[in-house]
Design an enzyme around this catalytic site. Structure first.
Site, mmCIF file in Angstrom:
data_model
loop_
_atom_site.group_PDB
_atom_site.id
_atom_site.type_symbol
_atom_site.label_atom_id
_atom_site.label_comp_id
_atom_site.label_asym_id
_atom_site.label_seq_id
_atom_site.Cartn_x
_atom_site.Cartn_y
_atom_site.Cartn_z
ATOM 1 N N GLY A 1 -4.321 -2.254 5.534
ATOM 2 C CA GLY A 1 -3.588 -3.416 5.014
ATOM 3 C C GLY A 1 -4.203 -4.739 5.428
ATOM 4 O O GLY A 1 -4.419 -5.637 4.598
ATOM 5 N N ARG A 2 -4.540 -4.883 6.710
ATOM 6 C CA ARG A 2 -5.054 -6.174 7.189
ATOM 7 C C ARG A 2 -6.497 -6.429 6.775
ATOM 8 O O ARG A 2 -7.060 -7.473 7.086
ATOM 9 C CB ARG A 2 -4.876 -6.261 8.707
ATOM 10 C CG ARG A 2 -5.459 -5.118 9.497
ATOM 11 C CD ARG A 2 -4.931 -5.093 10.926
ATOM 12 N NE ARG A 2 -5.385 -3.928 11.678
ATOM 13 C CZ ARG A 2 -4.777 -2.747 11.680
ATOM 14 N NH1 ARG A 2 -3.697 -2.563 10.965
ATOM 15 N NH2 ARG A 2 -5.243 -1.748 12.412
ATOM 16 N N HIS B 1 -1.233 -32.229 19.902
ATOM 17 C CA HIS B 1 0.009 -32.869 20.338
ATOM 18 C C HIS B 1 1.091 -31.842 20.639
ATOM 19 O O HIS B 1 2.267 -32.175 20.722
ATOM 20 C CB HIS B 1 0.478 -33.868 19.271
ATOM 21 C CG HIS B 1 -0.556 -34.928 19.029
ATOM 22 N ND1 HIS B 1 -0.605 -36.092 19.756
ATOM 23 C CD2 HIS B 1 -1.621 -34.959 18.191
ATOM 24 C CE1 HIS B 1 -1.644 -36.822 19.355
ATOM 25 N NE2 HIS B 1 -2.276 -36.138 18.402
ATOM 26 N N GLU C 1 11.003 -4.442 3.827
ATOM 27 C CA GLU C 1 11.093 -5.838 3.394
ATOM 28 C C GLU C 1 10.702 -5.980 1.924
ATOM 29 O O GLU C 1 11.379 -6.643 1.137
ATOM 30 C CB GLU C 1 10.149 -6.725 4.228
ATOM 31 C CG GLU C 1 10.528 -6.883 5.677
ATOM 32 C CD GLU C 1 9.899 -5.817 6.578
ATOM 33 O OE1 GLU C 1 9.574 -4.716 6.074
ATOM 34 O OE2 GLU C 1 9.765 -6.083 7.780
ATOM 35 N N GLU D 1 -3.099 -6.514 15.548
ATOM 36 C CA GLU D 1 -2.694 -5.205 15.023
ATOM 37 C C GLU D 1 -3.858 -4.215 15.154
ATOM 38 O O GLU D 1 -3.652 -3.006 15.278
ATOM 39 C CB GLU D 1 -2.230 -5.309 13.556
ATOM 40 C CG GLU D 1 -1.434 -4.094 13.108
ATOM 41 C CD GLU D 1 -0.709 -4.270 11.779
ATOM 42 O OE1 GLU D 1 0.531 -4.290 11.751
ATOM 43 O OE2 GLU D 1 -1.408 -4.396 10.751
ATOM 44 N N LYS E 1 0.843 -1.204 0.000
ATOM 45 C CA LYS E 1 0.000 0.000 0.000
ATOM 46 C C LYS E 1 0.877 1.253 0.000
ATOM 47 O O LYS E 1 0.666 2.172 -0.768
ATOM 48 C CB LYS E 1 -0.903 -0.026 1.236
ATOM 49 C CG LYS E 1 -1.832 1.139 1.353
ATOM 50 C CD LYS E 1 -2.760 0.965 2.539
ATOM 51 C CE LYS E 1 -3.513 2.240 2.814
ATOM 52 N NZ LYS E 1 -4.361 2.141 4.002
ATOM 53 N N LYS F 1 10.639 -0.154 13.482
ATOM 54 C CA LYS F 1 11.119 0.126 12.115
ATOM 55 C C LYS F 1 12.215 1.192 12.155
ATOM 56 O O LYS F 1 13.244 1.075 11.496
ATOM 57 C CB LYS F 1 9.975 0.645 11.234
ATOM 58 C CG LYS F 1 8.959 -0.400 10.831
ATOM 59 C CD LYS F 1 7.963 0.234 9.851
ATOM 60 C CE LYS F 1 6.739 -0.633 9.673
ATOM 61 N NZ LYS F 1 5.682 -0.011 8.897
HETATM 62 O O1 F6P Z 1 3.402 -3.634 9.918
HETATM 63 C C1 F6P Z 1 2.771 -2.479 9.596
HETATM 64 C C2 F6P Z 1 2.111 -2.518 8.249
HETATM 65 O O2 F6P Z 1 1.829 -1.201 7.926
HETATM 66 C C3 F6P Z 1 0.844 -3.379 8.183
HETATM 67 O O3 F6P Z 1 -0.255 -2.764 8.722
HETATM 68 C C4 F6P Z 1 0.750 -3.605 6.720
HETATM 69 O O4 F6P Z 1 -0.151 -4.621 6.392
HETATM 70 C C5 F6P Z 1 2.198 -3.930 6.398
HETATM 71 O O5 F6P Z 1 2.951 -3.054 7.239
HETATM 72 C C6 F6P Z 1 2.603 -3.779 4.967
HETATM 73 O O6 F6P Z 1 2.418 -2.474 4.530
HETATM 74 P P1 F6P Z 1 2.482 -2.086 2.990
HETATM 75 O O7 F6P Z 1 1.334 -2.768 2.301
HETATM 76 O O8 F6P Z 1 2.382 -0.599 2.950
HETATM 77 O O9 F6P Z 1 3.799 -2.575 2.449
#
Ligand code: F6P
Length: 515
Positions: A253-254, A370, A200, A339, A194, A482
């Site tokens: 995002g979630r 288990h 990452e 979250e 987003k 972060k």
């Molecule tokens: O971990 C924080 C966060 O903003 C989440 O809410 C989100 O789903 C994720 O990082 C990835 O964000 P993006 O879609 O902006 O890469």
């Protein structure tokens, strides 16, 4: 100032009621009332929600609903569906329900979603005619967990020979494992972010771009698409504007797998099935919006969360799907729930004086039996549980399927009934029982029923947040880590480590000594 639900009169009535019924065990409640299951279960479009194995009476439910009313959750729900800016800290509406309300011509998001779905459809048609065999979604958090879970859960609905892979972790081991099985010529990357600023995702995308460059005949633009709200950053990365699928501020995002973030899902199961997923979620949205609280599945679940956490003192909540197709559900729900509601302040910034989100964890049954079920049955801390089963298997090996479901139902019974010293004959074999669980039983797993299931959890999370007066739609708590990671990266790479606490410098030194 501290904010507390405890001051509400309906909450105080509940506290008193708890004292009155606390001496009654679940086992007694079932013995006294043969009609308990029909009193405490709801069915909706082939989905059964059984909450009879909670320590409640009809009076408890009525008193919980009084709390729901006193917290004005109705009004919050209306605001959410109307697109009002209930995400106050970010000054945004919360519009994931509009993504599945495609008949609603008055909704701007629904109209944009219709266009996005058309774009996805033509992209998939083109992809199928191309020499692409493998699609890799690069994204993390909400840009990963939902799509991965749904692709895996609905693999029997695969509509093409395209393979879908996921890369989330900044640990290069993950992308290496995926890329070593692939050929650049036949690979398409979907960069799903987003913000298009997530460390990452950008790092993995750069690695993917370098891997593609190993074949000098390939053009990035033919092998990269993006799903993002940040078109500028995506084009700067080298993705053609026509290959960018939209995301909008109002979709967290979630809560985003229903949007173009679900592109990998649509690639995997096809457009028709993707639309079915949206339809199922929309059916649950309507149930949530229209149904009185005492028959409303997400509302009842959230009220039971309050009851279990605040009065029965549960310390965690386990998600226990008894179906391998739902293996990734606990991971997906961890983000959705924790979250959203893992907060310490209310909407006005006052400190919360009660527990907010439950600690959520889980694993697929019967494997979990288990590993951590010992604690669920005999641990000193109480954990409430959701068991999730699917009546119709994806195969015809009913002999095994019946063993699976007998285990699921047997576990709910064991948690409820326990085993007394008299029955067990030895202290170590005593099970206290009296432990709360819900069971969600789906008649079958289809894109539609999966849509319903996920929307139940979204709305349950919303109601839980509204009851606690939390903004469930921001996630400020992830920012500090972060920032520190970026600062320490410089120290790991370049500098001698000064000005850090002794543990932090000790850890960095250990890294340097070993590389
Ligand atoms: O971990 C924080 C966060 O903003 C989440 O809410 C989100 O789903 C994720 O990082 C990835 O964000 P993006 O879609 O902006 O890469």
């Amino acid at each position: 100032m501290s904010s507390t639900i405890k001051k509400l009169s309906s909450y105080q009535v509940l506290a008193k009621h708890f004292d009155d019924i606390n001496s009654h065990t679940l086992r007694e409640l079932f013995t006294q009332d043969e009609g308990r299951f029909s009193k405490f279960s709801v069915q909706f479009e082939g989905l059964l929600f059984d909450y009879s194995k909670n320590r409640i009476t009809k009076d408890t439910v009525a008193k919980l609903i009084a709390l729901f009313n006193e917290c004005d959750v109705d009004a919050w729900r209306e605001k959410m569906f109307a697109g009002e800016k209930i995400n106050s800290t970010e000054n945004r509406g919360v519009q994931h329900t509009a993504l599945r309300d495609l008949e609603n011509k008055n909704s701007e998001i629904a109209n944009k979603q219709i266009d996005a779905l058309k774009k996805i459809e033509s992209f998939i048609a083109k992809l199928k005619k191309s020499n692409i065999t493998d699609v890799v979604n690069i994204g993390i958090g909400g840009s990963h967990l939902g799509p991965q879970f749904v692709c895996d859960a609905l693999r029997e609905y695969s509509s093409s020979n395209l393979n879908v892979h996921f890369v989330a972790n900044v640990d290069a081991e993950e992308i290496n494992r995926v890329l070593e099985t692939l050929n650049p010529k036949n690979t398409m990357f979907i960069v799903t972010s987003k913000s298009f600023t997530t460390q990452e995702t950008l790092t993995n995308s750069i690695t993917a771009r370098s891997w593609l460059a190993l074949d000098i005949n390939l053009k990035n633009q033919d092998h990269f698409v993006a799903v993002t709200a940040n078109v500028k950053k995506a084009t700067e990365f080298g993705i053609a504007e026509e290959n960018i699928f939209p995301m909008w501020d109002e979709i967290g995002g979630r809560y985003s797998l229903w949007s173009a973030v679900g592109l990998s899902i649509a690639v995997k199961i096809g457009m028709e099935n993707f639309r079915e997923l949206l339809k199922g979620a929309h059916a649950m949205d309507q149930h949530f919006f229209d149904t009185p609280a005492d028959e409303n599945i997400p509302v009842l679940m959230a009220l039971l969360d309050i009851w279990n956490q605040h009065f029965l003192n549960t310390t965690a909540h386990a998600i226990l799907p008894y179906d391998v197709r739902l293996t990734y559900l606990p991971a997906y729900l961890q983000q959705l729930v924790m979250e959203s509601n893992g907060k310490s302040v209310d909407r006005q910034g006052n400190k919360l004086a009660v527990a907010s989100s439950a600690i959520l964890f889980g694993d697929v049954g019967t494997n979990a039996q288990h590993s951590f079920f010992q604690l669920l049955h005999q641990g000193t801390q109480l954990v409430s549980c959701d068991f999730i089963g699917i009546a119709k298997p994806s195969h015809d090996n009913y002999a095994q399927h019946e063993i699976l479901l007998a285990n699921m139902i047997g576990q709910t019974q064991a948690l409820m009934m326990g085993q007394s010293l008299e029955e067990a004959g030895d202290e170590h074999k005593v099970f206290s029982g009296n432990r709360a669980s819900n069971t969600i039983f789906l008649s079958q797993l289809t894109p539609y029923s999966l849509g319903m299931l996920l929307a139940i959890y979204e709305h349950r999370t919303f109601v839980h947040g509204a009851l606690l007066n939390i903004n469930s739609f921001d996630q400020m708590g992830v920012e500090l880590g972060k920032r520190l990671a970026n600062k320490l990266l410089d120290k790991i790479r370049n500098e001698s480590v000064t000005g850090e606490d002794s543990s932090t410098s000790g850890l960095i030194d250990f890294y340097k000594q070993n590389n």
